[in-house]
Design a protein around this motif. Structure first.
Motif, PDB file in Angstrom:
ATOM      1  N   GLU A 105       0.820  -1.208   0.000  1.00  0.00           N
ATOM      2  CA  GLU A 105       0.000   0.000   0.000  1.00  0.00           C
ATOM      3  C   GLU A 105       0.858   1.263   0.000  1.00  0.00           C
ATOM      4  N   PHE A 106       1.972   1.221   0.734  1.00  0.00           N
ATOM      5  CA  PHE A 106       2.814   2.404   0.838  1.00  0.00           C
ATOM      6  C   PHE A 106       3.532   2.714  -0.469  1.00  0.00           C
ATOM      7  N   LEU A 107       3.665   1.723  -1.342  1.00  0.00           N
ATOM      8  CA  LEU A 107       4.265   1.974  -2.660  1.00  0.00           C
ATOM      9  C   LEU A 107       3.473   3.027  -3.426  1.00  0.00           C
ATOM     10  N   ASN A 108       2.137   3.021  -3.266  1.00  0.00           N
ATOM     11  CA  ASN A 108       1.311   4.036  -3.942  1.00  0.00           C
ATOM     12  C   ASN A 108       1.630   5.424  -3.418  1.00  0.00           C
ATOM     13  N   THR A 109       1.843   5.536  -2.109  1.00  0.00           N
ATOM     14  CA  THR A 109       2.190   6.826  -1.518  1.00  0.00           C
ATOM     15  C   THR A 109       3.538   7.301  -2.051  1.00  0.00           C
ATOM     16  N   LEU A 110       4.511   6.397  -2.119  1.00  0.00           N
ATOM     17  CA  LEU A 110       5.834   6.746  -2.658  1.00  0.00           C
ATOM     18  C   LEU A 110       5.718   7.198  -4.116  1.00  0.00           C
ATOM     19  N   LYS A 111       4.954   6.439  -4.895  1.00  0.00           N
ATOM     20  CA  LYS A 111       4.807   6.764  -6.328  1.00  0.00           C
ATOM     21  C   LYS A 111       4.152   8.132  -6.500  1.00  0.00           C
ATOM     22  N   ASN A 112       3.105   8.398  -5.739  1.00  0.00           N
ATOM     23  CA  ASN A 112       2.405   9.680  -5.860  1.00  0.00           C
ATOM     24  C   ASN A 112       3.288  10.846  -5.422  1.00  0.00           C
ATOM     25  N   ALA A 113       4.096  10.625  -4.380  1.00  0.00           N
ATOM     26  CA  ALA A 113       4.987  11.689  -3.896  1.00  0.00           C
ATOM     27  C   ALA A 113       6.057  12.015  -4.933  1.00  0.00           C
ATOM     28  N   VAL A 114       6.682  10.982  -5.502  1.00  0.00           N
ATOM     29  CA  VAL A 114       7.743  11.196  -6.490  1.00  0.00           C
ATOM     30  C   VAL A 114       7.167  11.787  -7.780  1.00  0.00           C
ATOM     31  N   THR A 115       5.997  11.324  -8.186  1.00  0.00           N
ATOM     32  CA  THR A 115       5.354  11.869  -9.389  1.00  0.00           C
ATOM     33  C   THR A 115       5.068  13.361  -9.210  1.00  0.00           C
ATOM     34  N   ALA A 116       4.638  13.751  -8.007  1.00  0.00           N
ATOM     35  CA  ALA A 116       4.362  15.171  -7.731  1.00  0.00           C
ATOM     36  C   ALA A 116       5.652  15.989  -7.782  1.00  0.00           C
ATOM     37  N   ILE A 117       6.742  15.436  -7.265  1.00  0.00           N
ATOM     38  CA  ILE A 117       8.032  16.131  -7.340  1.00  0.00           C
ATOM     39  C   ILE A 117       8.436  16.329  -8.800  1.00  0.00           C
ATOM     40  N   CYS A 118       8.179  15.310  -9.620  1.00  0.00           N
ATOM     41  CA  CYS A 118       8.593  15.350 -11.024  1.00  0.00           C
ATOM     42  C   CYS A 118       7.722  16.253 -11.894  1.00  0.00           C
ATOM     43  N   ALA A 119       6.596  16.720 -11.344  1.00  0.00           N
ATOM     44  CA  ALA A 119       5.743  17.638 -12.106  1.00  0.00           C
ATOM     45  C   ALA A 119       6.461  18.957 -12.367  1.00  0.00           C
ATOM     46  N   ASP A 120       7.447  19.246 -11.526  1.00  0.00           N
ATOM     47  CA  ASP A 120       8.276  20.435 -11.690  1.00  0.00           C
ATOM     48  C   ASP A 120       9.634  20.008 -12.237  1.00  0.00           C
ATOM     49  N   ASN A 121      10.101  20.628 -13.304  1.00  0.00           N
ATOM     50  CA  ASN A 121      11.362  20.212 -13.931  1.00  0.00           C
ATOM     51  C   ASN A 121      12.546  20.281 -12.975  1.00  0.00           C
ATOM     52  N   LEU A 122      12.607  21.338 -12.166  1.00  0.00           N
ATOM     53  CA  LEU A 122      13.708  21.463 -11.206  1.00  0.00           C
ATOM     54  C   LEU A 122      13.655  20.339 -10.179  1.00  0.00           C
ATOM     55  N   GLY A 123      12.458  20.018  -9.719  1.00  0.00           N
ATOM     56  CA  GLY A 123      12.307  18.935  -8.757  1.00  0.00           C
ATOM     57  C   GLY A 123      12.694  17.600  -9.358  1.00  0.00           C
ATOM     58  N   ARG A 124      12.254  17.369 -10.595  1.00  0.00           N
ATOM     59  CA  ARG A 124      12.586  16.117 -11.276  1.00  0.00           C
ATOM     60  C   ARG A 124      14.097  15.968 -11.445  1.00  0.00           C
ATOM     61  N   GLU A 125      14.751  17.029 -11.884  1.00  0.00           N
ATOM     62  CA  GLU A 125      16.194  16.966 -12.096  1.00  0.00           C
ATOM     63  C   GLU A 125      16.943  16.776 -10.786  1.00  0.00           C
TER      64      GLU A 125
END
Length: 232
Positions: free
Chosen positions: A159-179
């Motif tokens: 279940e926590f994998l979904n939380t990790l995926k959603n958190a990282v995906t949100a970080i990656c929505a911003d190019n600076l965060g993704r990089e």
């Protein structure tokens, strides 16, 4: 939940009940057969509204209840500031969330995972990270499991994998965060403990999620995103 377990439930303020209902909805949204509690909300002089709890917009302080009749939707938007009481039904599955840690969580028989299934879920999440980060390599995900993980341990780990995926995906929505994430993190390990923490040691990020009161103390994806970003 039987009558004896119901007697263990503590009284809670409406703000806490709304928070729990929102947690349940976020967990059920991706399910093929969502099991969402029904509620009746008393809203001062406006009377009462009943339906499935759909969403709570914290910034706008608006609650959305929905019903479905003859392939048509009925939507009720309620100002949280007018709420004076909440009645909750069809919530046996999530009794542990309303118990403040007094009722232990036990996964349903159909939700029990083998380690092989958990490894497949981790691999799928690694692929989701790779796509979100736009990198040619995998970010290795590792669950720091106990020596003999229980069925409940494995359920929480998936279940926590979904939380990790959603958190990282949100970080990656911003190019600076993704990089910043792609450059800084080559391995992400996670475990369960009594506090919510994120640390970065070299290129390995360690996420610790609190299960002190079942799923109630697990960080949301938004909270986890903010904790991760502070390490980048």
């Amino acid at each position: 939940m039987d009558f004896k377990k119901m007697l263990q439930l503590p009284a809670m303020p409406t703000a806490k009940i709304i928070e729990i209902l929102q947690q349940i909805v976020e967990k059920e949204r991706s399910s093929d057969n969502p099991d969402i509690p029904q509620v009746r909300i008393t809203a001062g002089a406006s009377g009462s509204y009943a339906g499935y709890f759909i969403d709570y917009n914290k910034s706008d302080r608006t609650i959305l209840l929905g019903n479905w009749f003859d392939n048509q939707s009925e939507l009720n938007y309620i100002d949280y500031g007018t709420v004076t009481g909440i009645s909750v039904s069809r919530a046996n599955k999530y009794a542990y969330l309303f118990s403040n840690g007094k009722i232990p969580f036990v996964p349903a028989e159909g939700d029990v995972l083998t380690m092989l299934k958990l490894k497949e879920a981790i691999k799928d999440t690694q692929m989701a990270f790779k796509i979100a980060l736009k990198v040619p390599h995998d970010v290795i995900i590792e669950w720091n499991k106990p020596e003999e993980p229980t069925d409940t341990d494995k359920y929480y780990a998936k279940e926590f994998l979904n939380t990790l995926k959603n958190a990282v995906t949100a970080i990656c929505a911003d190019n600076l965060g993704r990089e910043a994430f792609a450059e800084s993190v080559k391995k992400l390990a996670y475990k369960f403990g009594t506090e919510n923490t994120v640390t970065l040691n070299g290129d390995e990020m360690l996420v610790t999620a609190s299960l002190e009161r079942n799923w109630q103390t697990i960080p949301s994806a938004t909270m986890l995103q903010e904790m991760m970003e502070k390490c980048l």
